[in-house]
Design a protein around this motif. Structure first.
Motif, PDB file in Angstrom:
ATOM      1  N   ALA A   1     -12.845  -2.698  -2.416  1.00 18.03           N
ATOM      2  CA  ALA A   1     -11.496  -3.009  -2.909  1.00 18.03           C
ATOM      3  C   ALA A   1     -11.535  -3.272  -4.411  1.00 18.03           C
ATOM      4  O   ALA A   1     -10.679  -2.774  -5.167  1.00 18.03           O
ATOM      5  CB  ALA A   1     -10.942  -4.224  -2.172  1.00 18.03           C
TER       6      ALA A   1
ATOM      7  N   LEU B   1     -10.887   1.661   2.880  1.00 15.16           N
ATOM      8  CA  LEU B   1     -11.390   0.292   3.052  1.00 15.16           C
ATOM      9  C   LEU B   1     -11.779   0.028   4.502  1.00 15.16           C
ATOM     10  O   LEU B   1     -12.773  -0.647   4.780  1.00 15.16           O
ATOM     11  CB  LEU B   1     -10.347  -0.725   2.577  1.00 15.16           C
TER      12      LEU B   1
ATOM     13  N   GLY C   1      -8.633  -5.631   1.319  1.00 15.46           N
ATOM     14  CA  GLY C   1     -10.009  -5.433   1.765  1.00 15.46           C
ATOM     15  C   GLY C   1     -10.444  -6.508   2.752  1.00 15.46           C
ATOM     16  O   GLY C   1     -11.033  -6.214   3.796  1.00 15.46           O
TER      17      GLY C   1
ATOM     18  N   VAL D   1      -6.087   4.282   0.581  1.00 13.23           N
ATOM     19  CA  VAL D   1      -6.905   3.118   0.247  1.00 13.23           C
ATOM     20  C   VAL D   1      -7.173   2.326   1.536  1.00 13.23           C
ATOM     21  O   VAL D   1      -8.279   1.837   1.771  1.00 13.23           O
ATOM     22  CB  VAL D   1      -6.201   2.229  -0.811  1.00 13.23           C
TER      23      VAL D   1
ATOM     24  N   TYR E   1      -5.733  -5.929  -3.947  1.00 15.85           N
ATOM     25  CA  TYR E   1      -6.726  -5.073  -3.278  1.00 15.85           C
ATOM     26  C   TYR E   1      -7.741  -5.925  -2.506  1.00 15.85           C
ATOM     27  O   TYR E   1      -8.181  -5.537  -1.425  1.00 15.85           O
ATOM     28  CB  TYR E   1      -7.444  -4.183  -4.304  1.00 15.85           C
TER      29      TYR E   1
ATOM     30  N   ALA F   1      -9.728  -0.986  -7.300  1.00 21.18           N
ATOM     31  CA  ALA F   1      -8.713  -1.601  -8.172  1.00 21.18           C
ATOM     32  C   ALA F   1      -9.080  -1.468  -9.642  1.00 21.18           C
ATOM     33  O   ALA F   1      -8.205  -1.323 -10.493  1.00 21.18           O
ATOM     34  CB  ALA F   1      -8.539  -3.073  -7.811  1.00 21.18           C
TER      35      ALA F   1
ATOM     36  N   THR G   1      -3.489  -6.984  -9.499  1.00 19.80           N
ATOM     37  CA  THR G   1      -3.767  -5.793  -8.691  1.00 19.80           C
ATOM     38  C   THR G   1      -5.110  -5.965  -7.973  1.00 19.80           C
ATOM     39  O   THR G   1      -5.254  -5.610  -6.795  1.00 19.80           O
ATOM     40  CB  THR G   1      -3.794  -4.535  -9.583  1.00 19.80           C
TER      41      THR G   1
ATOM     42  N   VAL H   1       0.837  -1.204   0.000  1.00 18.79           N
ATOM     43  CA  VAL H   1       0.000   0.000   0.000  1.00 18.79           C
ATOM     44  C   VAL H   1       0.875   1.259   0.000  1.00 18.79           C
ATOM     45  O   VAL H   1       0.654   2.188  -0.773  1.00 18.79           O
ATOM     46  CB  VAL H   1      -0.951  -0.012   1.228  1.00 18.79           C
TER      47      VAL H   1
END
Lengths: 256, 275
Positions: B70, B40, B179, B36, B175, B74, B171, B28
């Motif tokens: 998430a 989340l 999440g 992010v 994510y 993404a 990716t 991250v």
């Protein structure tokens, strides 16, 4: 120019985003052992061509054909890589093996050997344990070329590899690519906005300017009349020490 | 104090959350998307608040909200006129505001709000610990097995795509694991500690280490140590464990910056002596 078995061929290709074409009717090819320079100013569509070559963009019209699914080693613009990640030059070179090492497979001894050989080929073996972010621009570029070579490519594709470099580093990178092409038979496609970069290295050239295209053998394209016509400024070609030189303008001081 | 079952459960839950979130936090921070983690965590909180209001299963709803968020973060592309970070800001603002509105109408509004925002690791149940451990095992297994792919798509997604690697899918998986891990932790740790565990250990680790493996190991060590120490000290001095742990994690950042400065100074001095 050899036409028999091109690795990659564009036939009357139109490229664009959505339904809007950026380039129309583009035809060129690259055969094994060639060094193709794709030259054009910013915004001329070079990146669009590059995306199509890499298979990331489909043509709106025309066909892009590849002979025998060639492995492409891609060297992106150095500035697009965020160097915050603490990875060594060796680890970066090893990333080039990713297409040949499955997601569930472990990196093997042979993969490490390929990465080491690639670092050696571009002359940065001694930099292998150093962090990528601590290297100079020219050294980083060599490591990125090594990463592409580690994947044993059939075609090396480079996007503006000399951007932001001083004259010596620029010369050194171009000479490295020339040596890889001439001595090791590697097929090279180099995208740049500066014609002098490929003047003495390319065997064929694709020039793009304001939608106009000039393509052919380097000897054919590097013609004063054609270049003057394309760029609409006087272009003079010469030779110094057996190497091509290019001068733009009449040589007279500009009127103010 | 560990003869008390709630302390043992809290220690295990804290360590599992700290380990998972701090390892994911390295990606991250390296991707420069620290908010992010905050977005989340707030989405998971919104899921939990929704579940409380509608009497749905809390953990499942929080997990669904975080995973959906998430995936959206993404995959969704923002219009070119606004930067991608603005979408993260939108998610954070909308989810935080909706959470407050949802819990404002409940009978024990203040308690619910405190629990959702700051968590209460001392009140964690065996079932919640089992869920945290389960999520931790799945996330860590994915990240150990596919470490090469995650590092590549974070370092240079364009080159990964050019090499035929499904960078967008990797990716998305990255994510989703962030999440999932955040949602599993947020009900016990609260949104604040979850965000701190994602961001601060990675920051400190990047300041003092010089290699990607060392960064992951150091981030995990800082997170687990601070979470355990925070639990013990807050119990001894009767303070809230979550905020106290965040303060400890925050303190590691200037400490790491100082350690890095000292290392550079000594290194420069040694080089001068050697030359």
């Amino acid at each position: 120019m050899p036409h028999d078995h091109p690795l990659l061929r564009f036939d009357a290709v139109s490229l664009g985003y959505g339904e809007v074409p950026v380039l129309r009717g583009l035809s060129f090819h690259i055969c094994p052992g060639e060094f193709l320079g794709v030259v054009g100013p910013n915004g001329s569509g070079k990146t669009t061509i590059l995306r199509a070559i890499l298979g990331l963009l489909s043509p709106l019209e025309g066909t892009i054909s590849r002979t025998g699914s060639p492995v492409i080693g891609y060297v992106p613009q150095r500035e697009t890589i965020d160097t915050i990640m603490p990875v060594t030059a060796r680890e970066v070179a090893l990333m080039g093996r990713a297409p040949r090492v499955g997601a569930l497979q472990r990196v093997r001894r042979a993969d490490r050997d390929h990465a080491e050989r690639a670092l050696g080929l571009v002359g940065v073996t001694d930099l292998a344990p150093r962090l990528f972010r601590d290297l100079s621009g020219g050294q980083q570029q060599r490591v990125l070329i090594a990463r592409a070579l580690a994947g044993e490519p059939d075609l090396l594709v480079l996007d503006e590899p000399t951007n932001g470099m001083d004259l010596a580093s620029e010369h050194s990178i171009v000479e490295l690519l020339r040596a890889l092409n001439r001595q090791h038979g590697l097929t090279v496609l180099l995208v740049t906005h500066l014609l002098p970069i490929v003047l003495n290295a390319a065997t064929s050239i694709l020039l793009i300017d304001r939608g106009r295209v000039l393509y052919g053998d380097a000897d054919d394209v590097l013609d004063e009349r054609k270049l003057t016509g394309l760029y609409e400024v006087p272009v003079t070609l010469g030779t110094v020490g057996g190497r091509r030189t290019l001068t733009v303008g009449t040589g007279e001081p500009p009127r103010v | 104090m560990f003869e008390l079952e709630f302390m043992r459960l809290a220690a295990v839950a804290g360590a599992a959350a700290a380990l998972t979130l701090s390892l994911l936090g390295v990606y991250v921070v390296l991707k420069r998307v620290v908010f992010v983690g905050l977005a989340l965590a707030n989405l998971a909180t919104l899921g939990a608040a929704t579940a409380l209001a509608l009497h749905w299963p809390v953990e499942l709803t929080a997990m669904a909200a975080a995973l959906a968020g998430a995936a959206a973060l993404a995959l969704l592309a923002t219009p070119r006129r606004v930067p991608p970070e603005s979408l993260v800001g939108w998610v954070y603002a909308a989810s935080a505001a909706l959470t407050v509105l949802l819990i404002a109408g409940s009978a024990g509004a203040d308690n619910d709000a405190m629990r959702l925002l700051y968590g209460n690791v001392l009140a964690v149940t065996r079932g919640e610990v089992a869920l945290l451990l389960g999520v931790a095992v799945v996330v860590l297994a994915l990240h150990v097995v596919f470490a090469k792919r995650f590092v590549l798509v974070v370092f240079d997604p364009d080159a990964a795509r050019a090499a035929g690697i499904a960078a967008t899918a990797w990716t998305l998986l990255l994510y989703l694991t962030i999440g999932g891990a955040t949602a599993a932790a947020v009900h016990e740790t609260g949104a604040l500690l979850a965000f701190a565990l994602i961001t601060l250990p990675a920051m400190s680790a990047l300041l003092v280490t010089r290699g990607i493996r060392a960064t992951f190991v150091t981030a995990a060590a800082i997170a687990v140590t601070c979470t355990t120490a925070g639990l013990i000290v807050s119990f001894m001095f009767d303070m809230p464990a979550g905020p106290f742990t965040v303060v400890l994690l925050a303190a590691t950042v200037p400490a790491a910056a100082l350690a890095d400065r000292l290392r550079r100074t000594f290194s420069a001095g040694r080089q001068m002596r050697d030359s």
